[in-house]
Design a protein around this motif. Structure first.
Motif, mmCIF file in Angstrom:
data_model
loop_
_atom_site.group_PDB
_atom_site.id
_atom_site.type_symbol
_atom_site.label_atom_id
_atom_site.label_comp_id
_atom_site.label_asym_id
_atom_site.label_seq_id
_atom_site.Cartn_x
_atom_site.Cartn_y
_atom_site.Cartn_z
ATOM 1 N N GLY A 22 8.364 5.027 4.729
ATOM 2 C CA GLY A 22 8.691 5.382 3.752
ATOM 3 C C GLY A 22 8.096 4.826 2.365
ATOM 4 O O GLY A 22 7.710 5.692 1.371
ATOM 5 N N HIS A 23 7.328 3.509 2.572
ATOM 6 C CA HIS A 23 6.850 3.465 1.232
ATOM 7 C C HIS A 23 5.283 4.399 1.176
ATOM 8 O O HIS A 23 5.072 4.231 -0.008
ATOM 9 N N ILE A 28 2.564 8.124 -2.130
ATOM 10 C CA ILE A 28 2.041 9.682 -2.467
ATOM 11 C C ILE A 28 2.384 10.205 -3.554
ATOM 12 O O ILE A 28 2.051 10.610 -5.275
ATOM 13 N N GLU A 29 4.197 9.980 -3.596
ATOM 14 C CA GLU A 29 4.989 10.277 -4.608
ATOM 15 C C GLU A 29 4.389 10.260 -5.828
ATOM 16 O O GLU A 29 4.543 10.377 -7.293
ATOM 17 N N LEU A 38 -1.857 -0.021 -10.709
ATOM 18 C CA LEU A 38 -1.276 -1.909 -10.889
ATOM 19 C C LEU A 38 0.071 -1.181 -9.530
ATOM 20 O O LEU A 38 0.243 -1.747 -8.525
ATOM 21 N N ASP A 39 1.213 -0.143 -9.982
ATOM 22 C CA ASP A 39 1.866 0.662 -9.528
ATOM 23 C C ASP A 39 2.263 0.499 -8.073
ATOM 24 O O ASP A 39 2.331 0.186 -7.134
ATOM 25 N N ILE A 40 0.789 1.804 -8.193
ATOM 26 C CA ILE A 40 0.002 1.645 -6.784
ATOM 27 C C ILE A 40 0.003 0.840 -6.267
ATOM 28 O O ILE A 40 -0.300 0.686 -4.473
ATOM 29 N N ALA A 41 -0.492 -0.226 -6.176
ATOM 30 C CA ALA A 41 -1.114 -1.005 -5.728
ATOM 31 C C ALA A 41 -0.582 -2.230 -5.340
ATOM 32 O O ALA A 41 -0.444 -2.391 -4.027
ATOM 33 N N ALA A 46 3.419 -3.322 -0.100
ATOM 34 C CA ALA A 46 4.049 -2.759 0.078
ATOM 35 C C ALA A 46 4.027 -2.181 2.266
ATOM 36 O O ALA A 46 4.540 -2.337 3.626
ATOM 37 N N VAL A 47 3.011 -1.548 1.725
ATOM 38 C CA VAL A 47 2.397 -0.033 3.329
ATOM 39 C C VAL A 47 1.899 -1.011 4.055
ATOM 40 O O VAL A 47 2.500 -1.135 5.459
#
Length: 92
Positions: A22-23, A28-29, A38-41, A46-47
């Motif tokens: 899910g993470h 990807i989204e 920063l948000d993606i990192a 979390a993944v």
């Protein structure tokens, strides 16, 4: 044909891996939406954490069940060594 190899811990491991999935889908989204690095990192962290926790649980379960079933009952010195080995795997 081989027998299914399952343990009582497998549903919890599956739950952790589904969380990681899910993470990853969210990551990807986020990339497709052009979200900040920063948000993606943070999402990638979390993944990684979810996968790492699943891996630890699987290794601990293997030590608790498969390995000890293979070698048989352990003496106190061997038990101490196995406990130390089990403890150090937490740092994987």
């Amino acid at each position: 044909m081989t027998q299914p190899h399952t343990h009582a811990s497998h549903p919890a491991i599956i739950k952790r891996l589904r969380r990681a999935n899910g993470h990853l889908s969210s990551t990807i989204e986020m990339l497709e939406q052009g979200r900040t690095c920063l948000d993606i990192a943070q999402q990638l962290q979390a993944v990684e954490k979810a996968i790492q926790q699943a891996k630890k649980a699987l290794i601990q379960d293997h030590l608790d069940h498969c390995l000890e079933d293979l070698v048989g009952p352990l003496g106190s010195d061997q038990r101490h060594s196995m406990d130390e080995f089990r403890e150090i795997t937490r740092y994987l």
